[in-house]
Design an enzyme around this catalytic site. Structure first.
Site, PDB file in Angstrom:
ATOM      1  N   GLU A 212       0.817  -1.161   0.133  1.00 11.15           N
ATOM      2  CA  GLU A 212       0.089  -0.097  -0.072  1.00 11.15           C
ATOM      3  C   GLU A 212       0.857   1.316  -0.148  1.00 11.15           C
ATOM      4  O   GLU A 212       0.400   2.334  -0.468  1.00 11.15           O
ATOM      5  CB  GLU A 212      -0.872  -0.071   1.187  1.00 11.15           C
ATOM      6  CG  GLU A 212      -1.819  -1.159   1.224  1.00 11.15           C
ATOM      7  CD  GLU A 212      -3.050  -0.980   0.192  1.00 11.15           C
ATOM      8  OE1 GLU A 212      -3.181   0.343  -0.290  1.00 11.15           O
ATOM      9  OE2 GLU A 212      -3.462  -1.992  -0.453  1.00 11.15           O
ATOM     10  N   SER A 488     -48.239 -29.622  38.100  1.00  8.70           N
ATOM     11  CA  SER A 488     -47.650 -30.464  39.075  1.00  8.70           C
ATOM     12  C   SER A 488     -46.394 -30.071  39.394  1.00  8.70           C
ATOM     13  O   SER A 488     -45.834 -30.700  40.161  1.00  8.70           O
ATOM     14  CB  SER A 488     -47.693 -31.824  38.724  1.00  8.70           C
ATOM     15  OG  SER A 488     -48.942 -32.546  38.559  1.00  8.70           O
TER      16      SER A 488
END
Length: 787
Positions: A212, A488
């Site tokens: 770059e 239950s």
């Protein structure tokens, strides 16, 4: 004539006479002549240097303005870092309820590589009973953990030892790093994982500068030669094929400017680059670039910086990338969309190979290294393996708890780290179980929905949560928000209340199973029925519990008092209002899976109540823990009584309403309780092994009938959950205050061991008084009833 007059006359004569003739005009040529003016060159020069001064002054003033903008960014907070949300950190210690297979699954989830012999961080090897692990360094809420190599051994109960390889020293506790679940973004949609420059592998930096900006360390923010060269190449090609921007210019554009192409923007970019280069060192500029650069798109999230890109593309920390993977990160900068490796793998690999070739030509790779690198695959993470988890139900609870404990503004702070209780393996197993079971049950009823909560028995943390039959769906969270009759599932608290009265009840005590009619204060009558519509006269307390027989439960509850049962349930952690009516004894209490998980967590934790939580700790940007109130345990149920309830729940699985679960895991001790509301509208199950507690609801949002019982609906989800996450058998260790008693089967009378027709059951030591022989004294029930 006087002397005075004579003098005046003489002066008059001497004065010149006024001419009456016209003056001779000057020539025409002489009359039109003017002074000569400056030349055009001098005039242009004059205007130019004045304008130049104005431009210089304007640029200087504008430069001061830009300098202030740059300083604020660089010397303040460069980025608003998203809040990181982590899972629990797996703890390994002698006796830890973690199996060999579960540890290996966790390591694979964390991205560890299985090898024959670990040679570097992030690798492990495994035999049948051992795991040799080289752990990564990581930040733990209790402090930074260094890299460490250990040997972990296992037995049938879980972890048996953890020793450090270098000196064989036994460790009391050893943590794995937590899984990064997600990052909570702000409105800009930018996602990043900050990595200091010194922790970026050097080959990445070398390749970046080579590809770059080769003169990065020589230029002063801009490179005029590169600009001219790029201009000539672009003119020759007739299109833009090369850029002349330096890394500093790219950083200036990414930090401060838009991507719109214009001369004004380019000039501003260059000016800012010069200022940045003047003010800051190259290393600081490079670090900012490495964490700012755009690296791809994860749906609506922009992936910024090398640290997050490493996780996004390869699913592992940047320090563990191979050389070809490092080269790819540099390669993709040129065009993350164009070089998307999942859409265009050949194009992405060609670009990576170009970077590798440039490294070789710069003598940073030899031919052998280059050849090996270009022949290697890209090594991407699997596309279906997300870099952030979809956990809408759990994250909703986390955000609510964050706001409650730390304030609504916490998530607006940059760089905070939230450590949660989520167990990624439990969550994965829960989601698989929900999908599999609901697909099967949904064939007969597509309206069925589900809510599921799994807790860690040891930490009282929420280990997993599913709020919809589509686990990733973000909407109504049934794990938390529903309020449905629990059926239950209330019975363990009825029986716990009774068993706390050891002088009156034990597990063998006969309970009446005869018709009963109760009247409310408004004159309404209620006659509970058993599911099979039969009455047995009398049944032992344990049988009534494990078979979930209704009428004996109501008789038992009425004898000890509905209010007493409500108090027990409240102590166990039920925080909603409990209606103190007889119907409550059969589950006319509305709750959610989270509420059910809370009270069954208390039973699983030997009667200790600890409020369930989803967060263990929060660190600020400087890794300092934020203050929070500790969760203090309270002994809600007597440990000895609780032990009897746990035993009864194991019998539910062994030979009661959950026996199908027991048959599926025949050599594992599990505890559970099924629950069904009236007309089978709600199917419930709650159960636990040595490690996790689970609470599950299956039903319809419109409260319609499901034709499901607790054992055929919710328990099926739990069974599939254990199928994917093999359970660890409950450790039923002796507890103070409990003895192994012997009772006559039909009367419940305490007997000596070996007496005919007796059964061995745990009992409270304080109330166990067996006869000295096998005689037949009055039973406890006879003492109570007087008959």
């Amino acid at each position: 004539m006087t002397q005075k007059e004579t003098t005046k006359r003489a002066a008059k004569k001497a004065a010149p006479k006024k001419s009456t003739a016209k003056a001779k005009p000057k020539s025409k040529k002489r009359a039109s002549k003017k002074p000569s003016s400056p030349g055009w060159g001098r005039r242009i020069w004059s205007i130019s240097w004045k304008c130049g001064l104005i431009v210089i002054a304007a640029v200087f003033i504008y430069g001061i303005y830009l300098d202030q903008i740059i300083a604020r960014k660089f010397e303040g907070q460069k980025w608003h870092l998203p809040a990181q949300v982590f899972s629990r950190s797996m703890a390994l210690y002698p006796g830890a309820a973690v199996s060999h297979n579960q540890l290996i699954a966790e390591l694979k989830l964390l991205g560890y590589r299985k090898v024959a012999n670990p040679r570097q961080v992030g690798e492990f090897s495994a035999s049948k009973t051992k795991v040799d692990l080289w752990r990564r360094p990581f930040l733990h809420p209790q402090g930074s953990q260094v890299e460490q190599r250990v040997m972990i051994t296992f037995d049938s109960q879980g972890v048996s030892s953890v020793s450090r390889n270098k000196d064989r020293r036994q460790l009391a506790i050893f943590h794995l790093e937590p899984v990064l679940l997600d990052r909570i973004l702000t409105g800009d949609g930018e996602d990043r994982l900050f990595v200091p420059a010194e922790k970026i592998p050097q080959p990445i930096i070398d390749a970046l500068i080579l590809v770059e900006d080769r003169s990065f360390y020589e230029h002063h923010g801009i490179n005029p030669f590169a600009i001219v060269r790029a201009l000539m190449v672009n003119i020759s090609a007739g299109r833009t094929v090369q850029g002349g921007s330096t890394l500093t210019q790219q950083l200036a554009k990414n930090f401060f400017l838009s991507s719109q192409r214009s001369l004004v923007r380019k000039i501003r970019e260059a000016l800012m680059a010069v200022i940045i280069d003047f003010r800051y060192g190259k290393d600081e500029i490079l670090e900012a670039y490495l964490n700012e650069v755009y690296m791809g798109q994860d749906k609506a999230r922009g992936v910024h910086g090398m640290g997050l890109a490493s996780q996004f593309y390869f699913g592992r920390p940047i320090a563990e990338l191979t050389l070809p993977q490092q080269a790819f990160l540099v390669a993709v900068i040129k065009g993350p969309s164009y070089y998307n490796p999942w859409r265009s793998p050949e194009r992405a690999q060609q670009r990576r190979d170009l970077v590798l070739r440039l490294l070789m030509e710069a003598d940073q790779l030899n031919v052998a290294q280059y050849t090996a690198a270009v022949e290697s695959p890209l090594g991407l993470r699997k596309a279906d393996k997300p870099v952030h988890q979809k956990l809408p139900a759990f994250f909703a609870v986390v955000q609510h708890e964050l706001a409650r404990r730390f304030g609504n503004s916490l998530l607006k702070q940059s760089g905070i780290k939230v450590y949660t209780t989520l167990d990624p393996m439990a969550q994965e197993a829960a989601e698989k179980a929900v999908k599999k079971t609901m697909a099967r049950l949904g064939k007969s009823d597509k309206s069925l929905q589900v809510g599921m909560v799994v807790t860690d028995k040891y930490s009282a943390g929420i280990a997993a949560m599913v709020g919809d039959k589509v686990p990733g769906y973000k909407g109504f969270n049934r794990a938390v928000e529903i309020r449905r009759p629990i059926g239950s599932l209330v019975k363990p608290f009825v029986y716990a209340t009774a068993l706390s009265h050891g002088d009156r009840y034990n597990l063998a005590t006969p309970i009446k199973d005869q018709p009963i009619t109760l009247k409310s204060g408004q004159g309404k009558s209620w006659s509970p029925k058993n599911v099979d519509r039969q009455f047995r006269g009398e049944v032992p307390l344990l049988t009534a519990f494990k078979k979930s027989i209704n009428v004996p439960t109501v008789n038992l509850g009425m004898s000890i008092g509905v209010g007493s049962v409500a108090t027990t349930l409240d102590k166990a952690g039920w925080r909603d209002k409990i209606p103190e009516y007889p119907s409550m004894l059969l589950g006319a209490v509305n709750g959610s899976p989270l509420m059910v998980a809370q009270v069954f967590q208390t039973i699983a934790d030997n009667g200790r109540y600890r409020k369930l939580s989803s967060i263990t700790s929060v660190l600020d940007m400087d890794n300092n823990p934020l203050p929070a109130s500790p969760i203090t345990p309270v002994q809600a149920l007597d440990p000895a009584t609780n032990y009897l309830v746990q035993y009864a729940m194991t019998q539910v699985v062994d030979s009661g309403t959950a026996s199908r679960l027991g048959k599926a895991f025949p050599r594992t001790t599990l505890a559970g309780k099924t629950g069904t509301s009236n007309d089978s509208r709600d199917s419930w199950f709650a159960g636990f092994d040595e490690r996790n507690v689970a609470a599950i609801w299956v039903g319809r949002d419109d409260n319609g009938k499901t034709k499901l019982y607790g054992s055929s609906g919710a328990m099926a989800v739990y069974q599939d959950f254990l199928g994917d996450r093999p359970p660890i058998s409950l450790r039923r260790t002796p507890i103070h205050g409990v003895v192994n008693g012997h009772f006559e089967r039909t009367t419940g009378v305490a007997k000596q061991a070996g007496c005919e027709n007796s059964i061995a059951l745990p009992a409270l030591e304080s109330s166990y008084h067996p006869a000295k022989n096998c005689g037949d004294p009055l039973s406890w029930w006879q003492k109570i009833t007087g008959g």
